[in-house]
Write a protein that holds these residues in place. Structure first.
Motif, mmCIF file in Angstrom:
data_model
loop_
_atom_site.group_PDB
_atom_site.id
_atom_site.type_symbol
_atom_site.label_atom_id
_atom_site.label_comp_id
_atom_site.label_asym_id
_atom_site.label_seq_id
_atom_site.Cartn_x
_atom_site.Cartn_y
_atom_site.Cartn_z
ATOM 1 N N HIS B 223 85.094 35.588 75.624
ATOM 2 C CA HIS B 223 84.827 35.732 74.188
ATOM 3 C C HIS B 223 83.437 36.329 73.948
ATOM 4 O O HIS B 223 83.256 37.110 73.016
ATOM 5 C CB HIS B 223 84.956 34.370 73.492
ATOM 6 C CG HIS B 223 86.365 33.856 73.498
ATOM 7 N ND1 HIS B 223 87.308 34.273 72.580
ATOM 8 C CD2 HIS B 223 87.002 32.988 74.325
ATOM 9 C CE1 HIS B 223 88.467 33.663 72.838
ATOM 10 N NE2 HIS B 223 88.306 32.883 73.898
ATOM 11 N N VAL B 224 82.483 35.958 74.783
ATOM 12 C CA VAL B 224 81.138 36.516 74.616
ATOM 13 C C VAL B 224 81.158 38.022 74.879
ATOM 14 O O VAL B 224 80.590 38.808 74.101
ATOM 15 C CB VAL B 224 80.131 35.809 75.551
ATOM 16 C CG1 VAL B 224 78.795 36.575 75.588
ATOM 17 C CG2 VAL B 224 79.891 34.379 75.092
ATOM 18 N N PHE B 225 81.826 38.439 75.955
ATOM 19 C CA PHE B 225 81.825 39.874 76.272
ATOM 20 C C PHE B 225 82.658 40.668 75.265
ATOM 21 O O PHE B 225 82.312 41.811 74.932
ATOM 22 C CB PHE B 225 82.284 40.103 77.715
ATOM 23 C CG PHE B 225 81.255 39.639 78.714
ATOM 24 C CD1 PHE B 225 80.028 40.278 78.806
ATOM 25 C CD2 PHE B 225 81.494 38.544 79.525
ATOM 26 C CE1 PHE B 225 79.054 39.834 79.697
ATOM 27 C CE2 PHE B 225 80.532 38.090 80.414
ATOM 28 C CZ PHE B 225 79.310 38.746 80.499
ATOM 29 N N GLU B 226 83.731 40.069 74.776
ATOM 30 C CA GLU B 226 84.463 40.723 73.687
ATOM 31 C C GLU B 226 83.548 40.863 72.470
ATOM 32 O O GLU B 226 83.545 41.881 71.786
ATOM 33 C CB GLU B 226 85.700 39.887 73.309
ATOM 34 C CG GLU B 226 86.849 39.972 74.310
ATOM 35 C CD GLU B 226 87.501 41.355 74.308
ATOM 36 O OE1 GLU B 226 88.056 41.766 73.286
ATOM 37 O OE2 GLU B 226 87.438 42.020 75.374
ATOM 38 N N GLY B 227 82.786 39.799 72.214
ATOM 39 C CA GLY B 227 81.854 39.813 71.086
ATOM 40 C C GLY B 227 80.773 40.863 71.259
ATOM 41 O O GLY B 227 80.412 41.574 70.315
ATOM 42 N N MET B 228 80.261 40.970 72.481
ATOM 43 C CA MET B 228 79.219 41.965 72.744
ATOM 44 C C MET B 228 79.745 43.375 72.468
ATOM 45 O O MET B 228 79.062 44.195 71.827
ATOM 46 C CB MET B 228 78.775 41.858 74.205
ATOM 47 C CG MET B 228 77.711 42.863 74.601
ATOM 48 S SD MET B 228 77.615 43.097 76.385
ATOM 49 C CE MET B 228 79.068 44.093 76.707
ATOM 50 N N ARG B 229 80.969 43.634 72.904
ATOM 51 C CA ARG B 229 81.528 44.977 72.669
ATOM 52 C C ARG B 229 81.770 45.211 71.181
ATOM 53 O O ARG B 229 81.584 46.324 70.684
ATOM 54 C CB ARG B 229 82.823 45.163 73.483
ATOM 55 C CG ARG B 229 82.558 45.441 74.956
ATOM 56 C CD ARG B 229 83.841 45.736 75.710
ATOM 57 N NE ARG B 229 84.642 44.529 75.895
ATOM 58 C CZ ARG B 229 84.515 43.695 76.936
ATOM 59 N NH1 ARG B 229 83.628 43.957 77.878
ATOM 60 N NH2 ARG B 229 85.268 42.627 77.034
ATOM 61 N N ALA B 230 82.155 44.143 70.471
ATOM 62 C CA ALA B 230 82.366 44.288 69.026
ATOM 63 C C ALA B 230 81.061 44.662 68.330
ATOM 64 O O ALA B 230 81.037 45.518 67.436
ATOM 65 C CB ALA B 230 82.920 42.983 68.450
ATOM 66 N N VAL B 231 79.970 44.050 68.755
ATOM 67 C CA VAL B 231 78.669 44.373 68.158
ATOM 68 C C VAL B 231 78.293 45.820 68.492
ATOM 69 O O VAL B 231 77.858 46.591 67.621
ATOM 70 C CB VAL B 231 77.572 43.410 68.679
ATOM 71 C CG1 VAL B 231 76.187 43.860 68.219
ATOM 72 C CG2 VAL B 231 77.848 41.985 68.212
#
Lengths: 289, 278
Positions: B223-231
């Motif tokens: 979820h963190v890496f998905e979040g990082m890519r979203a940002v």
């Protein structure tokens, strides 16, 4: 830190009744611990098994405050297991332990600041200097004025020359002295020592024994000592608990034990008990305190 | 027995939780102070990793539309992965240091509570991770024009969520090593590397085979890496992913704490605290 109430320096292990024949007097140990003496350690019905091996088998004993008591026994007799249970490092399968008036199994953090130990089975981080190691334990024990306390111990145990050297660079004898300094950092009311003078040359060993005796007399501390050094036990301990196969098979003052077994030294008594022979009433019989 | 009845009652010593935790942190600070190679090593591997992935990113930007959309996505991935990796390793290694030096017996007959011991390892893990991450993050600016701080206010959240996951894994690793001995210390490296493919550090979770995706989404790190890519791709902070990561972290920290407590008790029953060492 104030010292706990102290019992008389010399334990009345044998009744000094000159009316009795010497042999009979020696065979009739007085009550131990003396009635009314404050007890630093009370162990009741302690047992510990490791699988099929019975390490400690339903032992009970008490150590009066301000005295030195020794645990004697061969390898595997249960001395280290007993000490580990008293320290709270090992949970007994059965029994109760009261240390300095607290139930050790339920409230060990109330009493751990008042006690300390030294054992060849543990060591201090090798890469830290002696001063750093002692400082860490000063913090852990909440010692006020840690630097001054380290200076005191360095003076008493002659650590000054290597206080700033990494602990890993020290000789075995120097490490033993540092371990003792760590054990004394918090001015403990109860000191548990497993082979405290192992690896020390006779001169240094003698100095350390003298220092421990002075510490006990001056602070009223209680010392429980496990040792294979019979001369050390004879000199330091007012009372000896003889262990064999996890049980206390006999006990008494060193002189009383020597007289009871009709031997000349405690070492000969030890051998009698270890080999299941001799004059002791309970050389192999599992006598109870 | 009340303190009033206890003939051994003595004036209080000057111990406190904060002092005991500081005592343990001081012990590790001394270790690093006495050994500069240890300190250099902390920063060395993250920097090397960042350089490898930085060069690769530069190449891919010229040849891949996906990476070109958000320059630095791979560098950001490797730096954040190192937060998880170092966070876990920092706690585990602090514990191993005590085992290697056969010091556990000394520590656990002192007034140091087990939770204070864990807290000191958490502090050390934080310090070790920052010591590794900060130089690499700053070096990425002149070398590849990537500044991790561009993740904005989401960065401290990502950092905290990954550290928490690292601590949860480390508690289990430490417990297993306490139970099985130092022969099991390889777990500290093996477990975290095993989770890397599932964490989707360098690719979206949709790139995984369908049946593996739910497993991947059970990891906070995914979820963190998905979040990082979203940002980085869309400029938005995906609160859903952050919430999932936080919830999963709490769950795994709880499991880690229970496992540690149970195995610590078992170690006291078996006498492992006295005997364990190299």
């Amino acid at each position: 830190m104030t010292a706990p109430d102290t019992a008389p320096d010399t334990a009345p292990d044998t009744a000094p009744d000159t009316a009795l024949p010497a042999a009979a007097a020696a065979r009739a140990p007085a009550a131990y611990p003396p009635p009314g003496a404050p007890l630093a350690i009370i162990a009741e019905g302690l047992s510990k098994r490791y699988g099929e091996v019975v390490a400690v088998d339903d032992i009970s004993f008490a150590v009066p405050a301000g005295q030195t008591v020794a645990l004697l026994g061969g390898n595997g007799a249960g001395k280290t297991t007993t000490i580990a249970m008293l320290l709270g490092l090992l949970l007994p399968d059965a029994g109760r332990i009261t240390i300095l008036g607290e139930d050790m199994l339920r409230h060990r953090f109330r009493v751990l600041p008042r006690m300390n130990f030294s054992s060849p089975y543990v060591s201090l981080p090798n890469r830290l200097t002696v001063r750093e190691n002692l400082t860490v334990f000063g913090h852990l024990y909440g010692v006020q004025g840690t630097a001054a306390r380290i200076a005191e111990l360095a003076e008493a145990l002659d650590l000054g020359a290597f206080l700033n050297r990494p602990s890993g660079d020290l000789s075995a004898g120097q490490k033993t002295r540092v371990a003792l300094a760590k054990a004394l950092i918090n001015r403990p009311a109860l000191l548990l020592l497993d082979e405290p003078t192992a690896s020390l040359d006779p001169d240094t060993g003698d100095q350390v024994r003298g220092w421990l005796e002075r510490y006990r007399v001056e602070t009223g501390a209680t010392i429980l000592l496990a040792s294979h050094n019979m001369a050390e036990v004879e000199r330091m301990a007012g009372h000896v608990l003889m262990m064999k196969r996890g049980r206390i098979v006999d006990q008494g003052a060193p002189a009383a034990l020597i007289a009871r077994y009709g031997r000349g030294t405690l070492e000969e008594v030890f051998l009698d008990i270890a080999r299941g022979r001799g004059n002791g009433a309970a050389a192999d019989g599992g006598a109870r305190p | 027995m009340s303190p009033r009845d206890n003939p051994f009652a003595l004036p209080p010593l000057h111990g406190s939780t904060a002092r005991r935790i500081w005592g343990m942190v001081y012990r590790h600070v001394c270790l690093f102070r006495s050994s500069w190679p240890r300190l250099v090593q902390l920063a060395y591997w993250p920097t090397v990793q960042m350089c490898i992935w930085g060069v690769f990113s530069t190449f891919m930007q010229q040849n891949s539309g996906w990476v070109a959309q958000a320059a630095g996505v791979l560098i950001g991935g490797v730096l954040l992965w190192d937060v998880l990796f170092r966070g876990q390793l920092g706690l585990s290694l602090s514990f191993f240091e005590e085992m290697w030096s056969r010091n556990l017996g000394n520590l656990f007959v002192s007034p140091l509570r087990p939770w204070e011991f864990v807290a000191s390892m958490v502090v050390m893990s934080l310090l070790r991770t920052l010591a590794g991450l900060v130089p690499a993050a700053f070096l990425a600016v002149p070398l590849f024009g990537f500044w991790l701080g561009d993740l904005g206010w989401a960065l401290p959240l990502f950092f905290g969520l990954l550290m928490a996951m690292g601590w949860a894994i480390a508690l289990v690793v430490v417990a297993l090593v306490l139970r099985k001995g130092l022969g099991a210390e390889e777990l500290a490296w093996a477990i975290i590397f095993g989770l890397a493919p599932l964490s989707c550090i360098y690719y979206p979770v949709s790139a995984l085979p369908g049946f593996i995706q739910p497993i991947a989404l059970a990891l906070p790190s995914t979820h963190v890496f998905e979040g990082m890519r979203a940002v980085m791709f869309r400029g938005e902070v995906p609160l859903g992913h952050l919430a999932w990561a936080a919830g999963l972290d709490l769950l795994y920290l709880g499991i880690g704490a229970v496992v540690f407590v149970l195995i610590f008790r078992a170690a006291r029953r078996r006498g492992l605290l006295l005997s364990i060492g190299e």
